[in-house]
Design a protein around this motif. Structure first.
Motif: not given
Lengths: 244, 70
Positions: A60, A62, A242, A167, A64, B55, A24, A46, A169-170, B35-37
């Protein structure tokens, strides 16, 4: 005024339960640039980095990244905005990193991309991120606490530059149950529709679109991956995306 | 559903046991609003979509369960 392709990447701005996310925050930066400089910005990608107990990510790991076109002066202004914005909006316990680069100034793109791949399989140090940034002319800044996010920020640019990682985003919902491939391709969101083995499908084929669409980044394109469903095709579900 | 390892409560079924992750979802479940996760359907509560999962290479740590396993 000459505008050049510019990479912008951020990482490690949140904490569990925080009101906003790195995605975001990155989106807000992207929108600021489009609004204030009347320039297009590509969608945000991402990038999944290494999951390891020695890396202090929130949940997680990641980062951006997105690209846009800026002049030297605009880039200076945007950099100031990003640093202030991320400093102010990132979570109190976060360790944000910001990385910005003109594509044509990156010293050795192959070496930078290799660093991005290392970040997916190895525990890397902040020092390595600064060394890569200095060597390949990337602006790199840490903003708070440990500043560990500089590693992911550099890796974000590296993996975005590679062009087949992550991927978009969104998610995107269409107000139709089915849509022809050609019609969907006329939508600005998607460059290609293909099977996971890379095969393209007929422009007349029907895609079932009752679920939200998630798009991946492959060969520098926004790609919708689908699988056969009877005579039609269905977008791959979250579980199958995934690993992108 | 979970094992205790080095002080961490770890989901014992890895990253691809979607049914088990739904089964394991507890009263503390909170959907990650990023949402991306989200990596599975939101039709059911799943530990895989929970804000409190962290994770790891093989699975995830439940950050909510403290230091007990069930």
């Amino acid at each position: 005024m000459i505008r050049k392709k510019t990479y912008i990447s951020i990482d490690d701005t949140d904490e569990i339960g925080y009101h906003t996310s790195t995605g975001e925050i990155c989106e807000a930066i992207r929108e600021h640039i489009m609004k204030h400089y009347s320039v297009l910005a590509a969608p945000i990608t991402r990038h999944q980095l290494y999951l390891h107990e020695d890396i202090p990510y929130t949940s997680h790991n990641s980062s951006m990244c997105f690209t846009t076109y800026l002049s030297k002066k605009e880039r200076e202004e945007v950099t100031r905005f990003i640093l202030e914005h991320v400093e102010n909006i990132s979570a109190p316990t976060s360790d944000p990193g910001v990385c910005i680069a003109f594509e044509d100034e990156i010293g050795d793109m192959e070496a930078l991309i290799a660093y991005g791949f290392d970040a997916k399989v190895k525990v890397l140090s902040k020092e390595s991120a600064y060394a890569i940034a200095e060597k390949h002319n990337l602006f790199l800044r840490e903003l708070k606490n440990t500043g560990q996010g500089v590693i992911g920020a550099v890796a974000g640019i590296a993996l975005r530059a590679y062009g087949s990682d992550g991927r978009i985003k969104g998610k995107f919902r269409l107000d139709t149950q089915t849509i022809e491939v050609q019609t969907l391709l006329n939508n600005d969101l998607i460059d290609e529709i293909q099977l996971s083995n890379g095969a393209l499908i007929s422009e007349n084929a029907l895609i079932l679109t009752e679920e939200e669409l998630k798009i991946v980044y492959l060969n520098h394109k926004c790609v919708l991956l689908v699988e056969p469903d009877g005579d039609n095709y269905r977008p791959l579900g979250k579980e199958k995306l995934k690993n992108y | 559903m979970f094992i205790l390892e080095n002080g961490n409560v770890i989901f014992r079924y890895g990253k691809d046991s979607y049914e088990k992750a739904i089964e394991a979802a507890c009263e503390a479940f909170k959907l990650d609003k990023d949402e991306d996760e989200l990596i599975t359907t939101t039709a059911h509560n799943s530990c895989y979509n929970c804000l409190y999962r962290r994770w790891t290479r093989e699975s995830f740590i439940c950050m909510k369960k403290g230091t007990y396993a069930n």
